[in-house]
Design a protein around this motif. Structure first.
Motif, PDB file in Angstrom:
ATOM      1  N   LEU A  22      60.395  35.884  62.426  1.00  0.00           N
ATOM      2  CA  LEU A  22      59.508  36.883  63.010  1.00  0.00           C
ATOM      3  C   LEU A  22      58.161  36.817  62.330  1.00  0.00           C
ATOM      4  CD1 LEU A  22      61.800  40.053  63.134  1.00  0.00           C
ATOM      5  CD2 LEU A  22      61.068  38.663  65.054  1.00  0.00           C
ATOM      6  N   GLY A  23      57.130  37.135  63.099  1.00  0.00           N
ATOM      7  CA  GLY A  23      55.809  37.243  62.501  1.00  0.00           C
ATOM      8  C   GLY A  23      55.751  38.461  61.583  1.00  0.00           C
ATOM      9  N   TYR A  24      54.835  38.435  60.640  1.00  0.00           N
ATOM     10  CA  TYR A  24      54.729  39.514  59.659  1.00  0.00           C
ATOM     11  C   TYR A  24      54.383  40.856  60.303  1.00  0.00           C
ATOM     12  CZ  TYR A  24      54.795  35.665  56.354  1.00  0.00           C
ATOM     13  OH  TYR A  24      55.149  34.551  55.645  1.00  0.00           O
ATOM     14  N   VAL A  25      53.578  40.828  61.333  1.00  0.00           N
ATOM     15  CA  VAL A  25      53.201  42.082  61.993  1.00  0.00           C
ATOM     16  C   VAL A  25      54.409  42.682  62.711  1.00  0.00           C
ATOM     17  CG1 VAL A  25      51.726  43.119  63.756  1.00  0.00           C
ATOM     18  CG2 VAL A  25      50.775  41.413  62.187  1.00  0.00           C
ATOM     19  N   ASP A  26      55.163  41.839  63.422  1.00  0.00           N
ATOM     20  CA  ASP A  26      56.379  42.340  64.080  1.00  0.00           C
ATOM     21  C   ASP A  26      57.357  42.902  63.055  1.00  0.00           C
ATOM     22  OD1 ASP A  26      55.455  41.611  66.593  1.00  0.00           O
ATOM     23  OD2 ASP A  26      56.485  39.670  66.577  1.00  0.00           O
ATOM     24  N   LEU A  27      57.538  42.189  61.963  1.00  0.00           N
ATOM     25  CA  LEU A  27      58.439  42.652  60.904  1.00  0.00           C
ATOM     26  C   LEU A  27      57.938  43.978  60.326  1.00  0.00           C
ATOM     27  CD1 LEU A  27      61.003  41.978  59.376  1.00  0.00           C
ATOM     28  CD2 LEU A  27      59.619  40.671  57.760  1.00  0.00           C
ATOM     29  N   HIS A  29      56.201  46.246  61.921  1.00  0.00           N
ATOM     30  CA  HIS A  29      56.499  47.292  62.903  1.00  0.00           C
ATOM     31  C   HIS A  29      57.958  47.741  62.798  1.00  0.00           C
ATOM     32  CE1 HIS A  29      52.806  45.984  65.155  1.00  0.00           C
ATOM     33  NE2 HIS A  29      52.702  47.303  65.226  1.00  0.00           N
ATOM     34  N   ILE A  30      58.853  46.772  62.659  1.00  0.00           N
ATOM     35  CA  ILE A  30      60.278  47.106  62.510  1.00  0.00           C
ATOM     36  C   ILE A  30      60.488  47.949  61.262  1.00  0.00           C
ATOM     37  CG2 ILE A  30      62.592  46.161  62.074  1.00  0.00           C
ATOM     38  CD1 ILE A  30      61.680  43.708  63.788  1.00  0.00           C
ATOM     39  N   ARG A  42      66.872  47.123  59.617  1.00  0.00           N
ATOM     40  CA  ARG A  42      66.337  46.084  60.503  1.00  0.00           C
ATOM     41  C   ARG A  42      67.386  45.597  61.501  1.00  0.00           C
ATOM     42  NH1 ARG A  42      63.281  42.122  56.117  1.00  0.00           N
ATOM     43  NH2 ARG A  42      61.394  43.388  55.855  1.00  0.00           N
ATOM     44  N   ALA A  49      67.471  46.278  70.251  1.00  0.00           N
ATOM     45  CA  ALA A  49      66.529  45.554  71.111  1.00  0.00           C
ATOM     46  C   ALA A  49      67.265  44.530  71.974  1.00  0.00           C
ATOM     47  CB  ALA A  49      65.462  44.874  70.254  1.00  0.00           C
TER      48      ALA A  49
END
Length: 139
Positions: A22-27, A29-30, A42, A49
């Motif tokens: 996962l990208g850091y931004v998605d991670l 957000h989680i 997580r 999802a």
């Protein structure tokens, strides 16, 4: 203590571990949603999802399952099952969405004699020798 070990074996049997990137931004957000209490961790978020996406495409999945004539869920093939197929002179075309398992006491020769093809969407649990014997029949 013995009960805990049995519980762990049961949990392992009904799931498969996967790894995703996962990208850091998605991670982030989680992690924020977990921190805010929307999800317990997580894994809870990711499972939710995935289930939401499966539900979203439910009609298409149901149609494909029907069209492809697959067994849904868990399908176990014991040595006795395959010996009965062999005795009848038939061969199996195995199609499973979920978990297909072939008993550990099934020999590669018995598997080759009784399984014409095998398609598993999910996971296949069988000995390494049986998987190798069926490699050319897996789709």
């Amino acid at each position: 203590m013995a009960g805990d070990a049995q519980d762990q074996r049961m949990k392992v049997a009904d799931s498969e571990k996967i790894t995703i990137n996962l990208g850091y931004v998605d991670l982030g957000h989680i992690d924020l949603l977990v921190q805010e209490g929307f999800y317990s961790n997580r894994t809870d978020f990711i499972r939710t999802a995935i289930r939401n996406q499966i539900d979203r495409h439910g009609d298409a999945v149901r149609q494909a399952v029907t069209r492809k004539s697959v067994d849904l869920g868990l399908r176990h093939y014991s040595r006795a099952d395959l010996e009965a197929v062999e005795a009848s002179g038939e061969r199996l075309d195995i199609r499973v969405l979920g978990l297909a398992s072939i008993a550990q006491d099934v020999t590669p020769d018995l598997a080759r004699a009784t399984i014409a093809s095998i398609t598993v969407l999910g996971a296949l649990h069988a000995s390494a020798a049986v998987k190798a014997a069926l490699a050319d029949r897996m789709r």
